[in-house]
Structure formats: C-alpha cells, structure tokens
Design an enzyme around this catalytic site. Structure first.
Site, PDB file in Angstrom:
ATOM      1  CG  HIS A  26      -1.920  -1.166   1.120  1.00  0.00           C
ATOM      2  ND1 HIS A  26      -1.696  -2.360   1.744  1.00  0.00           N
ATOM      3  CD2 HIS A  26      -3.093  -1.292   0.470  1.00  0.00           C
ATOM      4  CE1 HIS A  26      -2.710  -3.170   1.497  1.00  0.00           C
ATOM      5  NE2 HIS A  26      -3.571  -2.546   0.717  1.00  0.00           N
ATOM      6  CG  HIS A  33      -3.220  -6.187  -3.273  1.00  0.00           C
ATOM      7  ND1 HIS A  33      -2.952  -4.880  -3.646  1.00  0.00           N
ATOM      8  CD2 HIS A  33      -3.944  -6.098  -2.126  1.00  0.00           C
ATOM      9  CE1 HIS A  33      -3.479  -4.044  -2.769  1.00  0.00           C
ATOM     10  NE2 HIS A  33      -4.102  -4.751  -1.834  1.00  0.00           N
ATOM     11  CB  CYS A  68     -12.315  -4.264   3.302  1.00  0.00           C
ATOM     12  SG  CYS A  68     -13.726  -3.343   2.688  1.00  0.00           S
ATOM     13  CG  HIS A  70      -5.510  -7.681   1.880  1.00  0.00           C
ATOM     14  ND1 HIS A  70      -5.568  -6.742   2.895  1.00  0.00           N
ATOM     15  CD2 HIS A  70      -5.421  -6.988   0.719  1.00  0.00           C
ATOM     16  CE1 HIS A  70      -5.500  -5.533   2.364  1.00  0.00           C
ATOM     17  NE2 HIS A  70      -5.415  -5.652   1.052  1.00  0.00           N
ATOM     18  CD  GLU A  88     -11.503  -5.514   9.819  1.00  0.00           C
ATOM     19  OE1 GLU A  88     -12.450  -4.721   9.598  1.00  0.00           O
ATOM     20  OE2 GLU A  88     -10.616  -5.760   8.983  1.00  0.00           O
ATOM     21  CE1 TYR A 105     -10.268   0.424  -3.975  1.00  0.00           C
ATOM     22  CE2 TYR A 105     -10.962  -1.872  -3.936  1.00  0.00           C
ATOM     23  CZ  TYR A 105     -10.361  -0.794  -3.324  1.00  0.00           C
ATOM     24  OH  TYR A 105      -9.821  -0.926  -2.067  1.00  0.00           O
ATOM     25  CD  GLU A 115      -6.263  -0.372  -0.488  1.00  0.00           C
ATOM     26  OE1 GLU A 115      -5.788  -1.211  -1.297  1.00  0.00           O
ATOM     27  OE2 GLU A 115      -6.404  -0.621   0.705  1.00  0.00           O
ATOM     28  CD  GLU A 117      -7.811  -3.819  -1.727  1.00  0.00           C
ATOM     29  OE1 GLU A 117      -7.051  -3.897  -0.750  1.00  0.00           O
ATOM     30  OE2 GLU A 117      -9.048  -3.678  -1.623  1.00  0.00           O
ATOM     31  CD1 TRP A 162     -14.564  -0.661  -0.278  1.00  0.00           C
ATOM     32  CD2 TRP A 162     -12.810   0.730  -0.274  1.00  0.00           C
ATOM     33  NE1 TRP A 162     -14.227  -0.425   1.036  1.00  0.00           N
ATOM     34  CE2 TRP A 162     -13.155   0.421   1.068  1.00  0.00           C
ATOM     35  CE3 TRP A 162     -11.721   1.584  -0.523  1.00  0.00           C
ATOM     36  CZ2 TRP A 162     -12.459   0.940   2.156  1.00  0.00           C
ATOM     37  CZ3 TRP A 162     -11.033   2.087   0.568  1.00  0.00           C
ATOM     38  CH2 TRP A 162     -11.405   1.771   1.887  1.00  0.00           C
TER      39      TRP A 162
END
Length: 194
Positions: A26, A33, A68, A70, A88, A105, A115, A117, A162
């Site tokens: 980032h 990614h 959100c 990964h 979270e 996006y 960003e 992704e 996003w």
C-alpha cells in the site's frame, strides 16, 4: 495481526503472480492484489457500516461497508471473510454468499497512496451485535439498506471509494439484500479459486 502478513499479487486476469508483505504494497505504486469486501446484514435487511480507525494507512476515519481485508496465501476467500469479521467486529458467520465475484478498483488518496485491488464482494447475515476492535474500527452503525443505497447512489453519503463503486452494482441485484442470488464460485478470479 502481524505486520509481516502477506497478500497475493495478481495480474489483470486474476492469476496469481506471487506474494508481498501487506505493509509494503500500500504505497504510491500499489500493485494489483487480491482482497475482499463484505456487507453484513441483520434479519431486517439493515447493513452494518463501519468507520475505519483513525490510524489506518488507507482511508483513515472514513465510513465504509462492513469489513474488508486480504486472504492469506492459500486461504479461501470464505475463510478470510469469516476470519476478518471475527477479528474486526467480533462476529461469527456461519457462511458467506458471493455477490460480485470480479469486482476490481483503483483509488488514490489525497496524499498519493493507492489502493488497487481485485476485490470480490460478499454478503453475510448475522443475528448478533458487532463488537468493534478499536485497532480496526472507529465506530459502527446499522442502516436500512434502501436508505443507505439511495444515499450512496444520490451522492448524499460520504463513503469509501470502493463502497461507492460497489453499491450501484449491488443495488442492481434487487431491492431486498436478503434475497440477492449468489454468484457461482467459478466466476471468481483464478487466484481466489481454492
């Protein structure tokens, strides 16, 4: 979460290219990614919105969709969604429903951080209240989906870039988020088909 967490790098067709440390990708030249976005709903069709913690590297303090993250290398997106919801928001999800398998996006912050992704989008339904982790989430709010979607579509809500792109696509799935039809898993990008 550890600072040496790896993300999966992908090409424009969604094929894996390798991995890189999350903290290094980032930046001002963020490589594409694999990630995910999730929208958590209660049984009344309200969506759980979160305000990103003020110390986040990307879009700190900004309101966005529920969660959100990964996937780790070798981890399915379903597992990643459930892992991050637990971490979270203290939520235990029994299953996830794939909604937008090929969403992607690129967004640039005012300071130049990018960003970028390939970010399939999931729906999750829960019965329990969220317990936000302050390392990740500044605050939460439940909002009727219709009100939220109309606010985003009409430009009345300040929301992450996003989320602003995802909501119109989700709104096309129907007025009631609890009846949206799941997308087939074989429409996921190759890097996400585990």
């Amino acid at each position: 979460m550890t600072t040496d967490e790896l993300v999966v790098l992908v090409d424009r067709s969604g094929h894996p290219l390798g991995t890189a440390p999350k903290m290094s990708v980032h930046c001002h030249d963020t490589p594409l990614h694999l990630a995910f976005s999730s929208y958590v709903f209660d049984r009344e069709g309200r969506v759980l919105l979160t305000r990103r913690a003020d110390h986040k590297l990307t879009w700190p303090g900004v309101w966005t969709n529920s969660c959100c993250g990964h996937p780790l290398p070798g981890e399915s997106l379903d597992s990643a969604v459930m892992r991050r919801l637990s971490y979270e928001l203290g939520l235990k999800a029994e299953r996830t429903d794939l909604m937008l398998p090929a969403f992607s996006y690129r967004a640039v912050m005012p300071n130049g951080i990018v960003e970028h992704e390939l970010c399939p989008v999931f729906r999750v339904t829960v019965d329990a209240p969220a317990v936000p982790n302050p390392d990740e989430v500044g605050e939460t709010s439940w909002m009727p989906w219709k009100e939220f979607a109309e606010g985003v579509l009409n430009g009345l809500l300040a929301i992450s870039p996003w989320c602003r792109e995802q909501v119109p696509q989700l709104a096309r799935l129907g007025a009631d988020p609890l009846t949206w039809r799941s997308a087939p898993a074989d429409e996921l990008p190759p890097a996400a088909r585990l």
